[in-house]
Every structure is written in C-alpha cells, then in structure tokens.
Scaffold this active site. Structure first.
Site, PDB file in Angstrom:
ATOM      1  N   GLU A   1       4.019  13.846  34.081  1.00 21.00           N
ATOM      2  CA  GLU A   1       4.153  13.024  32.873  1.00 21.00           C
ATOM      3  C   GLU A   1       2.774  12.638  32.386  1.00 21.00           C
ATOM      4  OE1 GLU A   1       8.122  10.867  34.716  1.00 21.00           O
ATOM      5  OE2 GLU A   1       6.250   9.765  34.549  1.00 21.00           O
TER       6      GLU A   1
ATOM      7  N   LYS B   1      -0.095  10.106  31.478  1.00 18.98           N
ATOM      8  CA  LYS B   1      -0.437   8.774  31.978  1.00 18.98           C
ATOM      9  C   LYS B   1      -0.819   7.944  30.768  1.00 18.98           C
ATOM     10  CE  LYS B   1      -3.186   6.463  35.506  1.00 18.98           C
ATOM     11  NZ  LYS B   1      -3.582   5.290  34.717  1.00 18.98           N
TER      12      LYS B   1
ATOM     13  N   PHE C   1       9.856   5.621  32.582  1.00 17.95           N
ATOM     14  CA  PHE C   1       9.755   6.794  33.453  1.00 17.95           C
ATOM     15  C   PHE C   1      10.570   6.693  34.733  1.00 17.95           C
ATOM     16  CE2 PHE C   1       5.582   4.502  33.598  1.00 17.95           C
ATOM     17  CZ  PHE C   1       5.706   3.913  34.845  1.00 17.95           C
TER      18      PHE C   1
HETATM   19  P1  AMP Z   1      -4.028   3.072  37.667  1.00 16.97           P
HETATM   20  O1  AMP Z   1      -3.774   1.804  36.892  1.00 16.97           O
HETATM   21  O2  AMP Z   1      -5.186   3.853  37.201  1.00 16.97           O
HETATM   22  O3  AMP Z   1      -3.988   2.835  39.156  1.00 16.97           O
HETATM   23  O4  AMP Z   1      -2.794   4.048  37.397  1.00 16.97           O
HETATM   24  C1  AMP Z   1      -1.477   3.707  37.673  1.00 16.97           C
HETATM   25  C2  AMP Z   1      -0.838   3.094  36.439  1.00 16.97           C
HETATM   26  O5  AMP Z   1      -0.652   4.063  35.433  1.00 16.97           O
HETATM   27  C3  AMP Z   1       0.562   2.598  36.667  1.00 16.97           C
HETATM   28  O6  AMP Z   1       0.586   1.347  37.282  1.00 16.97           O
HETATM   29  C4  AMP Z   1       1.103   2.537  35.260  1.00 16.97           C
HETATM   30  O7  AMP Z   1       0.793   1.293  34.677  1.00 16.97           O
HETATM   31  C5  AMP Z   1       0.325   3.585  34.523  1.00 16.97           C
HETATM   32  N1  AMP Z   1       1.138   4.708  34.029  1.00 16.97           N
HETATM   33  C6  AMP Z   1       0.979   5.274  32.816  1.00 16.97           C
HETATM   34  N2  AMP Z   1       1.835   6.278  32.632  1.00 16.97           N
HETATM   35  C7  AMP Z   1       2.581   6.374  33.760  1.00 16.97           C
HETATM   36  C8  AMP Z   1       3.637   7.241  34.173  1.00 16.97           C
HETATM   37  N3  AMP Z   1       4.078   8.230  33.398  1.00 16.97           N
HETATM   38  N4  AMP Z   1       4.159   7.040  35.414  1.00 16.97           N
HETATM   39  C9  AMP Z   1       3.702   6.051  36.209  1.00 16.97           C
HETATM   40  N5  AMP Z   1       2.705   5.206  35.859  1.00 16.97           N
HETATM   41  C10 AMP Z   1       2.138   5.360  34.653  1.00 16.97           C
END
Ligand code: AMP
Length: 626
Positions: free
Chosen positions: A257, A259, A372
């Site tokens: 998916e 991000k 998601f």
């Molecule tokens: P990070 O904040 O860099 O650790 O990345 C994880 C975060 O990406 C998650 O906590 C979500 O807030 C975000 N995110 C964005 N798109 C998605 C997705 N398709 N699936 C899961 N998390 C996502």
C-alpha cells in the site's frame, strides 16, 4: 538528629505500627519501595505478585491500576486535572515549609512524590485504606475548579502517612518511577492469580482495564474478555527496510500500500456513533467533524485502522461503489488516481491543534480517512485472522451500499429524537459537488497493490512518490494484527534522504522480464579526478529508456566480464536514497541505503556529477553533525 527528633520519630514509628492493621495503602507504598530497591525484573514481579496475593480482590484490582502509574483504568477518559503546581501548593501548605526548602528538596529528589515524603516527615496522618484513596481520586476528578480540587487533595494527603503521600502524589502525577510498567503488572497477575500471561495481556488489551483483567484472572474467566468499543486498541507498527530485496525477504505474499503522510487513526463505530483515536490513544474526533458521517451509516459495529490525510478530491469523483469494486485487482493503480490524492502533511497540520475547526478550514482543507485494516466487525474481534481475510472483510464492509447517516442524526436517533430535516441519500446516488457529498466519499479503502520482485516494488515506490505519498507499506498477507508491536509483518519503505547525481561505471543484465537488457547500474561520485563507486540500483527508468540505455552501454563497454560490463563513465543519473552508511563495499567508503534511480540527467555531463565531499556532507547531516 536532636534528642527531641529521636523521641518524635520513635513515637511516629509506634503510631505507624499501631495503625498498620487499619491502613493498607501503606502496604502498597512499602511494596513500591521494595520494588524500587531492586533492578531485577523477576524480583520486582515476585514482589508485585506477593503483594496482590495478600489483598482482597477489590484491593488488588485497584492496586494494579495504581501500580501501572494511573489513578484510573486506561480505558476511562477520567482525568483528575491536578497538575504539579496545585500539588506543590498543597504540599507546601501542609508541610509549613517555605519555598526555598521545598525547592532544595526538589533539587535533591527530582520527584514531587519523594519531596512530599521528605517535607511531610514531621507531619503525618493516620494512614489510608487503598479503596479510600480510589474513592478520593474519583471525587477529585469530579470536583469542578481548582479550589474544590485543592481542598480534596489537601484532605487526602493530610490523612496519609508520609510514605503513603509519596505514592499518592506519584500516582496523581502519573509516574511511579519504580521501574514497573504495566506489562510487569500483567506478569504479576498471571503469577498471582493464574491464567497464562498471553491471556492476561489479551484481556487487558481488549478491556484497557488492568484491574478488571485481574478480576477475570481470579475468577478463571480471562477468555470471556470482550472488545470494549471506544477503548482504543494498541496500533500495529512497522519496521523500516533498507532495500527492495529486504522488503520481500520476510514473507511469501505481500500486500503493498502507499504510505500516506497524515496521522494514524483508529475509528470506532457503534450504534451510529463514531469516534477517532490517535496513535497516542487520545480522542481526536473533534478535529475531524467531516469524517464521522460517512462511517456512521455502516450496518455493523466496527473498529478500523487507517490514516487521516489532507485530501485533494478530483473534479469528477467516480462513484464510490464502482471504484471499490476494483479492489484487489490489477487496476489498483487507476483506482488510486480516480479517488484523488493526498496533500502534504504540512497542509493537514494547519487543521490540527485547533479547538474548533472552522467552516472555512473544512472547505479549504478537506480530509479523507484512508482505511487499511479492520480489527473488529459484526461482533467479532478480527485481529487473529490473517490480513488476507481482514482485507476481504474490510472490502465487503466498505462496499455495502450504505446510507450516509449524519453522525449527529445517529446520536439523535439513539436518544429517541427525529433526525434533522435533511435529505439522506445513498452513496451511489450522490454526485460530487458540495461538502456533504465530500463527506460521503471521505472514507477510502487504501488501494492494495502486489509486487513479486524487487523491481516491481521499486516501480510501486516510484509511483507512490509520484502520487505525493511518503513511500510504501509492505504487509504480510498471512499475518495477524498485533496491537502495539513492531515486527516484520509490516514493513515501511520511506522517502529518500536526499538525491545525488552520479555517473554510471558498470552495468549488469536484469532479472525476470529484464534478463536481456542492461538495467542494473553501479555508479560513483567524484573523488578528485577519480570516480569512486557509492551504490547500485535497479532501474527506475521506463522500458523505453532502458532499451535505449542498453544500446548505448553495449556500444560503450570498456570491459565485458560476462554478467557485468564496465562502461564509459558518461551517463549521469539522479538517484534517491533513504539513508547513507559507512561501508567498505564500495571504494567511496559509503553505501546508499535503498538507492533508486529518479531519472536520467542527459542535461548533465559526467563532470557535473556530485563529489565525495557532497556525499560526506549528506552523511554528516543525516547524523546530525552538520
Ligand atoms: P513511521 O511513522 O515512519 O514509523 O511509519 C508508520 C506509520 O505510517 C503508521 O503509524 C501510519 O501512521 C503510517 N501509514 C501511512 N500509510 C499506511 C498504510 N498504508 N499502512 C499502515 N500505516 C500507514
């Protein structure tokens, strides 16, 4: 110590012993002291377990909440609204000490609870029962205004022994500082009351109430714990990856998916009521008044996981139903485009942190909820089902033709009132154009893609970035949803740190459909008048570009090593990467983590490419040195 002090202390000790059979907050405080005195986790757990065993169930239940550093169970929204300065004033008043003595004590201990015990030494109450403390906490929470709260806090502390007061203050401030986390209390419950640790953890996760979990453990009924709506579950977390190969190395079947760069949100829907919770488990519904309506009409109670993003809706929004039907098909790409696209996080930020979101902001910065995952639906907790199944259930849920119920109406209906006069259509019938209709389309199933090779993953990554998203999430289709855990079932591939203009020095034939073209490029940067290699990337170029480059490289090969050819250093590429590390894999002494070719730079000659100094600068900036 003076003779007088010695006598007083002896009397005090005598009184405390006398009072010990009356008070049992003291027992908790003493256990906390013993826990703080050891660094060994096993010992800490044993002390908590022994303590719990020595209490009645009611007392033990309240104690587990206190030991977790909270005045109230996690799921409750109750807060005491008693801050450090109110406590400080009460402690100053009770102790009769002046400001400078208190400040000195605070410098010594660095903790308001310890200060309280210290300065109250010469003053002591009779001691409190633990259930009395729990009652007092509720009264303080219910009291309106600082004056009323101050009086209650003062009354409570004045009845406590200094040691009890120490821990009461610590619980109010939300941090015991004795090296005990809720997870340790869970272990102690399993040890003291029976039940497996996994069962205790599960009950606590579902209920958000460690005390209630203890009761169930005591009764041998942990398995009966049910999902509590509007109590946010922990969020499943993702691990970063360094390369496309790594992205496909942990599991057989991946759902990919985009991000999205917004804020993570768990949505709870029950009986037409919708509430959103952030990753810190705070309720954020009031920041997004434009979202609940579109979920409220779903026919079942449900809990969703997703990302709220500022969203650019397309001029001619395709009917939602039609779009959703393409789920899980090759058409994911086209679907993504038809739905609209995310706007940068900085845009969303303009909406956050406001008490009230104005109509102007609602119009200018509409949001969408990119869903998601589904954790609960139709009365069933779904977290143990594989993602494959949850995705299917989510698809079916969102695909059902549903009434766009106005959230406020749902609340009115529940309280027996008629809905406000307004047209309520179904999603299918809506045409896009005004705010109400935007709201109907604001719940979007995040499109799912498939990737079978690192090259395909890179293509998806480039496409995700072209859509303005941060990168990709790669998820194991056979994995359960593990609340609060960071594992290798969800992987994240993020936006690059920077880009470098590099010169291609060697090329290789690709894999799969690229086996007959030169698509893997090794590249370098300038170190003086010498090119030093710094990375290798699969092509992020189009098929036509690769074909053209293959011809060029074949004609400009310096040395043919079979699978690999060194080539004339003329071709400049712009490469993006997530991270840089020191490495002896390449002669530059650095390696790019997850390099991707952004584009060919025919406008640049080899001499214009970047240097090792520039690479070093990026490396140092990344490590906070520049
Ligand atoms: P990070 O904040 O860099 O650790 O990345 C994880 C975060 O990406 C998650 O906590 C979500 O807030 C975000 N995110 C964005 N798109 C998605 C997705 N398709 N699936 C899961 N998390 C996502």
């Amino acid at each position: 110590m003076t003779a007088f002090n010695g006598v007083e202390s002896a009397i005090r000790q005598g009184l405390s012993i006398l009072g010990s059979h009356l008070t049992n907050m003291r027992k908790l405080a003493e256990s906390c002291e013993a826990i703080a005195a050891t660094t060994k986790k096993l010992q800490k757990t044993a002390i908590v377990a022994d303590y719990l065993k020595s209490r009645t169930t009611d007392e033990a239940a309240v104690s587990t909440v206190f030991l977790s550093g909270r005045p109230f169970p996690a799921w409750e929204e109750t807060t005491m609204q008693v801050g450090g300065s109110l406590l400080w004033r009460v402690v100053a008043g009770l102790s009769g000490k002046d400001e400078s003595t208190l400040t000195t004590a605070y410098r010594k201990h660095g903790d308001l609870g310890a200060v309280t015990a210290d300065v109250l030494q010469e003053r002591f109450g009779q001691g409190l029962r633990i259930l009395e403390v729990a009652d007092a906490f509720r009264q303080i929470a219910a009291a309106r205004g600082p004056a009323a709260k101050t009086a209650l806090v003062r009354d409570l502390l004045s009845r406590a022994t200094p040691l009890e007061a120490k821990y009461i203050v610590k619980i109010i401030t939300g941090d015991l500082r004795i090296g005990v986390k809720e997870s340790l209390v869970e272990e102690a419950i399993a040890k003291a009351c029976g039940g497996t640790l996994a069962d205790v953890q599960r009950a606590n996760m579902l209920l958000g109430d460690i005390g209630e979990s203890l009761r169930l453990a005591v009764e041998g009924k942990l398995a009966t714990a049910k999902t509590r709506m509007f109590h946010p579950l922990g969020f499943m977390l993702a691990s970063p990856i360094e390369s496309a190969e790594e992205g496909l190395s942990y599991f057989a079947e991946a759902a990919v998916e985009d991000k999205y760069d917004g804020i993570r949100a768990q949505a709870h829907l029950s009986d037409g009521e919708v509430r959103f919770f952030s990753r810190t488990r705070d309720e954020i519904t009031s920041s997004f008044p434009d979202l609940p309506d579109a979920l409220a009409g779903l026919p079942q109670d449900a809990i969703f996981d997703g990302e709220i993003v500022a969203w650019e809706y397309p001029q001619n929004l395709v009917q939602t139903q039609e779009v959703v039907d393409e789920f899980f098909t090759e058409a994911g790409e086209s679907r993504a485009g038809k739905l609209g696209r995310a706007r940068p996080f900085s845009v969303l930020q303009q909406r956050l942190g406001r008490k009230k979101v104005s109509d102007k902001i609602l119009q200018e910065i509409p949001v969408a909820y990119l869903v998601f995952d589904v954790l609960y639906a139709g009365g069933e907790l779904l977290i143990d089902r594989p993602l494959q199944e949850r995705a299917r259930i989510l698809y079916e849920l969102l695909a059902t033709e549903r009434k766009v119920i106005h959230h406020r109406d749902a609340l009115r209906l529940r309280s027996g009132q008629a809905p406000a006069q307004r047209n309520i259509g179904t999603q299918r019938k809506l045409t896009f154009g005004n705010e109400e209709e935007i709201s109907a389309h604001s719940i979007i199933r995040a499109p799912i893609f498939r990737a079978a090779s690192p090259e395909e993953l890179e293509e998806l990554f480039t496409a995700a970035q072209a859509r303005g998203n941060e990168g990709l999430m790669i998820k194991d289709l056979s994995s359960p949803y593990t609340p609060g855990k960071r594992g290798k079932s969800w992987l994240k591939m993020k936006r690059e740190l920077a880009t470098l203009d590099v010169v291609v020095t060697a090329v290789e034939f690709g894999h799969g459909k690229r086996v007959s073209v030169l698509s893997d490029y090794t590249f370098g940067v300038w170190d003086g008048d010498r090119l030093v290699n710094i990375g290798k990337a699969y092509s992020g170029l189009t098929d036509a570009e690769i074909a053209e480059m293959t011809q060029w490289f074949l004609q400009h090969t310096i040395e043919d090593q079979g699978f690999r050819r060194t080539v004339e250093p003329k071709i400049v590429l712009e490469v993006a990467f997530n991270n840089m590390m020191q490495s002896d894999r390449h002669d530059s002494g650095y390696a790019l983590r997850f390099p991707r070719i952004v584009r060919l730079r025919p406008d640049k000659s080899a001499e214009d490419a970047d240097t090792i100094e520039r690479a070093r600068e990026i490396f140092e900036k990344q490590n906070g040195k520049a």
